[in-house]
Design a protein around this motif. Sequence first.
Motif, short mmCIF file in Angstrom:
data_model
loop_
_atom_site.label_atom_id
_atom_site.label_comp_id
_atom_site.label_asym_id
_atom_site.label_seq_id
_atom_site.Cartn_x
_atom_site.Cartn_y
_atom_site.Cartn_z
N LEU A 126 0.82 -1.20 0.00
CA LEU A 126 0.00 0.00 0.00
C LEU A 126 0.86 1.25 0.00
CD1 LEU A 126 -2.42 -1.08 2.89
CD2 LEU A 126 -2.82 -1.38 0.43
N LYS A 127 0.26 2.37 -0.42
CA LYS A 127 0.88 3.68 -0.27
C LYS A 127 0.08 4.44 0.77
CE LYS A 127 2.96 7.53 -2.79
NZ LYS A 127 4.32 7.12 -2.45
N ASN A 128 0.72 4.72 1.91
CA ASN A 128 0.01 5.33 3.03
C ASN A 128 0.49 6.75 3.31
OD1 ASN A 128 -1.47 3.02 3.53
ND2 ASN A 128 -0.13 2.27 5.15
N ASP A 129 -0.43 7.58 3.76
CA ASP A 129 -0.11 8.90 4.27
C ASP A 129 -0.16 8.85 5.79
OD1 ASP A 129 0.22 10.25 1.81
OD2 ASP A 129 -1.95 10.40 1.58
N TYR A 130 0.92 9.29 6.44
CA TYR A 130 1.02 9.29 7.90
C TYR A 130 0.89 10.72 8.42
CZ TYR A 130 2.72 4.48 7.73
OH TYR A 130 2.84 3.12 7.52
N PHE A 131 0.00 10.91 9.38
CA PHE A 131 -0.16 12.19 10.04
C PHE A 131 0.17 11.97 11.52
CE2 PHE A 131 -2.99 11.81 6.46
CZ PHE A 131 -2.86 13.02 5.78
N LEU A 142 0.67 10.76 18.80
CA LEU A 142 -0.44 10.10 18.10
C LEU A 142 -0.16 10.08 16.61
CD1 LEU A 142 -3.44 9.06 17.85
CD2 LEU A 142 -4.08 11.48 17.66
N GLY A 143 -0.43 8.95 15.99
CA GLY A 143 -0.31 8.83 14.54
C GLY A 143 -1.62 8.35 13.92
N ILE A 144 -1.95 8.89 12.75
CA ILE A 144 -3.12 8.45 11.99
C ILE A 144 -2.65 8.06 10.60
CG2 ILE A 144 -5.31 9.14 10.94
CD1 ILE A 144 -5.59 8.82 13.88
N VAL A 145 -3.10 6.91 10.11
CA VAL A 145 -2.66 6.39 8.82
C VAL A 145 -3.87 6.29 7.88
CG1 VAL A 145 -1.50 4.50 7.62
CG2 VAL A 145 -0.88 5.05 9.99
N LEU A 146 -3.72 6.87 6.68
CA LEU A 146 -4.77 6.79 5.65
C LEU A 146 -4.15 6.25 4.37
CD1 LEU A 146 -6.56 10.24 6.18
CD2 LEU A 146 -7.22 8.03 7.12
#
Length: 368
Positions: A126-131, A142-146
Amino acid sequence: MTSVAMPVFSKKEETLSHGILLGVVGTDVALRELMRLAPRYKLGVHGYGYLITNNGYILSHPDLRPLYKEGKTLKPKPNYNSVDLAEVEWEDTEEKLRTAMVKGESGTLSLDVRTSVDKGTRVMFLKNDYFYTVINETPFSLGIVLTRGYGEYIFIGNVSVEEGLHDLLAPDLTIASEWTYCETDIDPAHRKLTQLQAVVLYLTGKEPDLDCDVQLLQQTLFDAVVTAPMEAYWTALMLNASGMEEGVETAFMGTRSGLMRFQRYAGVEKRVGKSFLTSSDKENMFTLDHFPVWYRRASENPAGQFLYYMPRQETRDIFRDYEADYSATFSAEEVEHQAEEGAGRIVIATTSVTVTVGKKTAIAGDYL
């Protein structure tokens, strides 16, 4: 668990200059409750939230499995509380994500990642964006992955409460029991309610004080209405002797709102997949940590193209004498052959259902 504590000082005027400590007040908070603040339906098929300490150790992450089974007893693994972020988020280059979070920085970056599903037996790329961001006044980040692509959009519809409730109460329908459609932990009188019971009481006005996720309820009602024809279609197939091929045990459909419809074509005494889509079959149900395996895997294939695979244990049985790649996607011919060879095993076939408006595409659900 994590503990939250603060000092309590005397507020008497004559003691203010001395700062007399009266004591400390604190409470334990289950990390599971913190992760409820990042609802699954907003994060999408592969999205998730996680927490780490300023040492890079994981507090909460879908791939952190702190317990193991010894006989019938669950026990904590040695050093389960010192698993590093680098052990579950595989960065092919330098550890930019881990370094930034340990430093307490806020930002975003994109990574090409490998993620495992079905208890580590299958892999997806997958190609994920990490915030990520630091949580002020704590040692935590805190991390959020989309996930890129379909994960950027949510398909939202609107129906009346009356129409939605009618279809929501169909016998072939369930909603994700671990999701928070309505908060039932605040009032002791609500704690025995299932999520479906709480939703019905709120929407009918019998419990207007319930704290409910209005957007999620709106989507759930819409999904209940647009998937309602499946019940009649599946029932017609079941009643028509020539309508359903021999060997089909269950037809099912899931949507992003955590709603599932299913039809059993064989009684429990005849079913091979006796635990499939039951409360004990966590891998194939909507849970707090993940979307079902069949939903996640099908979403990586074009809509209308069926993915055929065998559940984890059945796959191991068939290929136990070979160096098998459990993540393989079988063709229809291969599945039919393996099904014939592996009597007493089940095969799952699933495909994604998408909606496209202009150049924007969103996954509306998955279907078998």
